[in-house]
Scaffold this active site. Sequence first.
Site, PDB file in Angstrom:
ATOM      1  N   GLU A 145      -3.451   5.738  11.992  1.00  9.11           N
ATOM      2  CA  GLU A 145      -2.540   6.061  10.877  1.00  9.11           C
ATOM      3  C   GLU A 145      -3.351   6.145   9.588  1.00  9.11           C
ATOM      4  O   GLU A 145      -4.254   5.320   9.366  1.00  9.11           O
ATOM      5  CB  GLU A 145      -1.489   4.942  10.799  1.00  9.11           C
ATOM      6  N   HIS A 150       8.287  -1.207   9.597  1.00  5.31           N
ATOM      7  CA  HIS A 150       8.547  -2.208   8.555  1.00  5.31           C
ATOM      8  C   HIS A 150       7.727  -1.893   7.307  1.00  5.31           C
ATOM      9  O   HIS A 150       6.952  -0.943   7.286  1.00  5.31           O
ATOM     10  CB  HIS A 150       8.149  -3.596   9.073  1.00  5.31           C
ATOM     11  N   ASP A 175      -4.132   1.208  11.472  1.00  8.10           N
ATOM     12  CA  ASP A 175      -3.622   1.813  10.234  1.00  8.10           C
ATOM     13  C   ASP A 175      -4.700   1.579   9.194  1.00  8.10           C
ATOM     14  O   ASP A 175      -4.877   0.446   8.717  1.00  8.10           O
ATOM     15  CB  ASP A 175      -2.289   1.194   9.785  1.00  8.10           C
ATOM     16  N   GLU A 177      -4.863  -2.456   9.199  1.00  7.36           N
ATOM     17  CA  GLU A 177      -4.166  -2.980  10.378  1.00  7.36           C
ATOM     18  C   GLU A 177      -4.906  -2.654  11.665  1.00  7.36           C
ATOM     19  O   GLU A 177      -5.224  -1.493  11.932  1.00  7.36           O
ATOM     20  CB  GLU A 177      -2.747  -2.374  10.457  1.00  7.36           C
ATOM     21  N   LYS A 218       9.657   5.001   7.279  1.00  6.09           N
ATOM     22  CA  LYS A 218       9.986   3.805   6.494  1.00  6.09           C
ATOM     23  C   LYS A 218      11.214   4.142   5.649  1.00  6.09           C
ATOM     24  O   LYS A 218      11.140   5.002   4.754  1.00  6.09           O
ATOM     25  CB  LYS A 218       8.827   3.449   5.567  1.00  6.09           C
ATOM     26  N   HIS A 259      -3.350  -6.229   2.560  1.00 10.83           N
ATOM     27  CA  HIS A 259      -2.498  -7.271   3.140  1.00 10.83           C
ATOM     28  C   HIS A 259      -3.264  -8.567   3.400  1.00 10.83           C
ATOM     29  O   HIS A 259      -2.753  -9.482   4.040  1.00 10.83           O
ATOM     30  CB  HIS A 259      -1.866  -6.779   4.442  1.00 10.83           C
ATOM     31  N   LYS A 274       6.620  -0.208  14.607  1.00 14.88           N
ATOM     32  CA  LYS A 274       5.504  -0.963  14.039  1.00 14.88           C
ATOM     33  C   LYS A 274       6.132  -2.042  13.184  1.00 14.88           C
ATOM     34  O   LYS A 274       6.732  -1.747  12.159  1.00 14.88           O
ATOM     35  CB  LYS A 274       4.632  -0.026  13.213  1.00 14.88           C
ATOM     36  N   ASP A 300       1.470   8.312   7.071  1.00 15.55           N
ATOM     37  CA  ASP A 300       2.355   7.347   6.397  1.00 15.55           C
ATOM     38  C   ASP A 300       2.399   7.705   4.908  1.00 15.55           C
ATOM     39  O   ASP A 300       3.322   8.399   4.470  1.00 15.55           O
ATOM     40  CB  ASP A 300       1.818   5.928   6.640  1.00 15.55           C
ATOM     41  N   SER A 360       0.868  -1.187   0.000  1.00 19.83           N
ATOM     42  CA  SER A 360       0.000   0.000   0.000  1.00 19.83           C
ATOM     43  C   SER A 360       0.902   1.233   0.000  1.00 19.83           C
ATOM     44  O   SER A 360       1.028   1.944   0.977  1.00 19.83           O
ATOM     45  CB  SER A 360      -0.917  -0.008   1.228  1.00 19.83           C
ATOM     46  N   GLU A 377       1.352  -9.390   7.190  1.00 17.91           N
ATOM     47  CA  GLU A 377       2.158  -8.943   8.325  1.00 17.91           C
ATOM     48  C   GLU A 377       1.995  -9.868   9.528  1.00 17.91           C
ATOM     49  O   GLU A 377       2.278  -9.487  10.666  1.00 17.91           O
ATOM     50  CB  GLU A 377       1.827  -7.487   8.671  1.00 17.91           C
TER      51      GLU A 377
HETATM   52  P1  PGA Z   1       2.983  -1.284   3.157  1.00 15.79           P
HETATM   53  O1  PGA Z   1       2.134  -1.320   4.496  1.00 15.79           O
HETATM   54  O2  PGA Z   1       4.348  -1.667   3.491  1.00 15.79           O
HETATM   55  O3  PGA Z   1       2.250  -2.276   2.290  1.00 15.79           O
HETATM   56  O4  PGA Z   1       2.894   0.131   2.609  1.00 15.79           O
HETATM   57  C1  PGA Z   1       2.590  -0.909   5.735  1.00 15.79           C
HETATM   58  C2  PGA Z   1       1.859   0.348   6.195  1.00 15.79           C
HETATM   59  O5  PGA Z   1       0.988   0.833   5.483  1.00 15.79           O
HETATM   60  O6  PGA Z   1       2.147   0.909   7.225  1.00 15.79           O
HETATM   61 ZN    ZN Z   2       0.455   2.659   6.763  1.00 12.10          ZN
END
Ligand code: PGA
Ligand code: ZN
Length: 451
Positions: free
Chosen positions: A315, A395, A268, A187, A367, A178, A418, A342, A62, A228
Amino acid sequence: MTPGARGLLAAMSKFNTLKIESIHAREILDSRGFPTVEVEMTLSGGQIPNAKGVALVPSGASTGEGEALELRDGDKSRYQGKGVLKAVANVNATIAPALKGKTFDSLEKLDEALLAMDGTPSKAKLGANAILGVSMAYVRAASVATATPTFRLLAGIYGSEGMTLPVPMMNILNGGKHADNGLAIQEFMIVPRGFAKFSEALRCGSEIFHTLKKILHDRGLSTGVGDEGGFAPAVPGANPHEQVLKLIMEAIAGAGYQAGKQVFLALDCAASEFVAKGSPKDAPKYAFEGTDRTASEMNAIYADWVGKYPIVSIEDGLAEHDWTGWADLTAKLGSKIQLVGDDLFVTNISFLKQGIDKKIANSILIKVNQIGTVTETLRAMKMAKDAKYTQVSSHRSGETEDTFIADLAVGTDCGQIKTGSLSRTDRIAKYNQLLRIEEMLGSSARYAGKA
Ligand code: PGA
Ligand code: ZN
């Protein structure tokens, strides 16, 4: 002198003796079985001769539109076009010969050399996956060469003490991109805050995860897991998201913990992924539980949940281009809970600065591969810290056995991580690294979620 200041002096004085002997990249697989980049670097001139560092690059599903470019081959005859041989060749044939034999005064200087070689704003020429692999491998190799644990080296570079074990935000129920269970929200996390030590918080998370498994099984719901490592059941009924919140509350109590005192909830939403088709980018509607809803309708749902459940963090509650909706969300909930950007900020100081100026969100997800160098990652963390935005070391949904983000969380004292659920080695590897660091720090270790 504090350990952080000692680390800083040590790190600064050590880098300029380190000479790059070799850099080598290869194509490996991530946790979803898709290709990604691994980079090995060897440094001479340190306390440990021929010090080798290895870095494995993660990959999202995502992804935010503003992320640095992840270079994929597009050759449909290999890995459905997802091969990374071009990024690997960019390391082996372009970056490695240019850097071999060189020394740099600092990580910043090495990263600046990489940025200059690429020359594009989104790292489109060499690929963020190539550049990040080299940047992280340098940190790893420097850590080996100087006999300094990676978290301490990062603390020295960042200027922090590097003694804070982060609060884990554990994604125990997966939806969105996911999983294939029809949940819009990506999430559902538990946040164990009321504990003396990280290891106790981790145990709590594991016990709740296994209690949730039994609850799902007893209800005839699937206990298979998503990307995840969280469960990914299709939850029946008109309001499946609130049903999930109730199931998790039940699991917390069933495991013998107090929700709202020791254990909290976080979401999230990854809302960019459930924007209703055809709706305008800057004022989208959200396809949520069978109805297309406005941002203010989504915000009302979140506010209702925050009133009913011990949710401490949301998030990407709204999509990345919906800055008006985000402003409303921040005005409604920003003083009560953490609102994490994010896809909104993509670990990029130019997006973050806009957010800070407009008072949007109050936290940033960090990230490393969204931005593509360790230096730029640390700059985003520093900018957030100065603006009193909280930070979460994170992650990607496509992960590897690399544990860099655990060291990053402790090294910067950012206070939160996270890194998924309590199953699957790609997620657990980071928790295990935090256990090692906690043991190494001994009595100087602090848990950010101390009771
Ligand atoms: P992604 O998901 O690594 O698929 O972007 C993790 C997140 O959205 O925090
Ligand atoms: Zn996210």
